[in-house]
Design a protein around this motif. Sequence first.
Motif, short mmCIF file in Angstrom:
data_model
loop_
_atom_site.label_atom_id
_atom_site.label_comp_id
_atom_site.label_asym_id
_atom_site.label_seq_id
_atom_site.Cartn_x
_atom_site.Cartn_y
_atom_site.Cartn_z
N ASP A 72 0.81 -1.27 0.06
CA ASP A 72 -0.04 -0.01 0.02
C ASP A 72 0.63 1.34 -0.12
O ASP A 72 2.00 1.58 0.85
N ASP A 73 0.63 2.20 -0.83
CA ASP A 73 1.57 3.19 -1.23
C ASP A 73 0.70 4.47 -1.89
O ASP A 73 -0.23 4.26 -2.45
N ALA A 74 1.01 5.54 -1.38
CA ALA A 74 0.18 6.77 -1.73
C ALA A 74 0.46 7.13 -3.23
O ALA A 74 -0.62 7.42 -4.22
N LEU A 75 1.68 6.76 -3.86
CA LEU A 75 1.99 6.92 -5.32
C LEU A 75 1.04 5.95 -5.87
O LEU A 75 0.55 6.18 -7.14
N VAL A 76 1.01 4.68 -5.39
CA VAL A 76 -0.09 3.79 -6.33
C VAL A 76 -1.40 3.99 -6.33
O VAL A 76 -1.93 3.78 -7.46
N GLN A 77 -1.77 4.64 -5.23
CA GLN A 77 -3.26 5.22 -4.90
C GLN A 77 -3.57 6.17 -5.98
O GLN A 77 -4.53 6.38 -6.69
N GLU A 81 -6.25 6.02 -8.85
CA GLU A 81 -7.07 7.28 -9.11
C GLU A 81 -7.25 7.85 -10.34
O GLU A 81 -8.33 7.94 -11.15
N LEU A 82 -5.98 8.29 -11.04
CA LEU A 82 -5.95 8.87 -12.32
C LEU A 82 -6.29 7.92 -13.37
O LEU A 82 -6.97 8.42 -14.23
N GLY A 83 -6.06 6.38 -13.27
CA GLY A 83 -6.39 5.62 -14.30
C GLY A 83 -7.70 5.48 -14.36
O GLY A 83 -8.27 5.18 -15.37
N ASP A 84 -8.51 5.38 -13.23
CA ASP A 84 -10.04 5.49 -13.39
C ASP A 84 -10.69 6.65 -14.07
O ASP A 84 -11.68 6.51 -14.56
N GLY A 85 -9.82 7.68 -14.32
CA GLY A 85 -10.50 8.64 -15.29
C GLY A 85 -10.28 8.67 -16.61
O GLY A 85 -10.63 9.46 -17.52
N LEU A 86 -9.69 7.58 -17.10
CA LEU A 86 -9.22 7.40 -18.56
C LEU A 86 -10.55 6.90 -19.36
O LEU A 86 -10.60 7.14 -20.69
N ILE A 149 -1.48 9.77 -16.25
CA ILE A 149 -1.40 8.39 -15.62
C ILE A 149 -0.03 7.67 -15.73
O ILE A 149 0.26 6.94 -14.69
N GLY A 150 0.56 7.68 -16.85
CA GLY A 150 1.74 7.01 -17.01
C GLY A 150 2.76 7.40 -16.09
O GLY A 150 3.58 6.71 -15.76
N ASP A 151 3.03 9.01 -16.00
CA ASP A 151 3.88 9.50 -15.10
C ASP A 151 3.88 9.11 -13.73
O ASP A 151 4.67 8.86 -12.98
N SER A 152 2.67 8.98 -13.46
CA SER A 152 2.26 8.65 -11.84
C SER A 152 2.41 7.03 -11.82
O SER A 152 2.95 6.68 -10.54
N GLY A 153 2.33 6.46 -12.70
CA GLY A 153 2.49 4.93 -12.65
C GLY A 153 4.14 4.69 -12.48
O GLY A 153 4.70 3.92 -11.73
#
Length: 173
Positions: A72-77, A81-86, A149-153
């Motif tokens: 569990d990690d804030a960056l993964v979360q 969240e961003l991925g859900d918006g695509l 999304i890619g940058d956050s991933g």
Amino acid sequence: MTLINGLPAHILLVHLVVVLVPLTALALVAAAVSRRAARRMGAVLPVLALVTLVSVPLTTQAGEWLERHVTDDALVQRHAELGDGLLPWALGLFALAALIWWTGRSATKADSAPVPADGAFWSAAPVRVAAMVLSLVVAAGAVVDVYRIGDSGAKAAWHDGFSQAASNGGTDH
């Protein structure tokens, strides 16, 4: 879909999305701006947009599985969240691609018909301009969203996964 050849499916499927969304966006804008491009692409445009649309929830579902199997990690979360918006962007790409393809087919049929005396020929111009503007907005939004999304991933995957110092005896090549 969870694993492909022993690897999390998300890390493989994400490459489809990273390629298909910008490719579809570019094709959509080209078809919206140029009737010639729209005619040349024909049914390939909506088919490409459909494949793109289908790849997004597949990748997202695989990502949700992976999210449950990593620390569990804030960056993964944030990435999740961003991925859900695509999906809405991909849906917009598909809807506009289908509209442009359909109107392109109709225009081709209408091109061979005589122009009506009542000026109905010009009634398509506002629709065409609206399709161009919407295509530009949706294409730009989709590409920017994929980038974010890619940058956050990448940050989630690599934030502690490498060393600044080279491990090959201290030489950088």
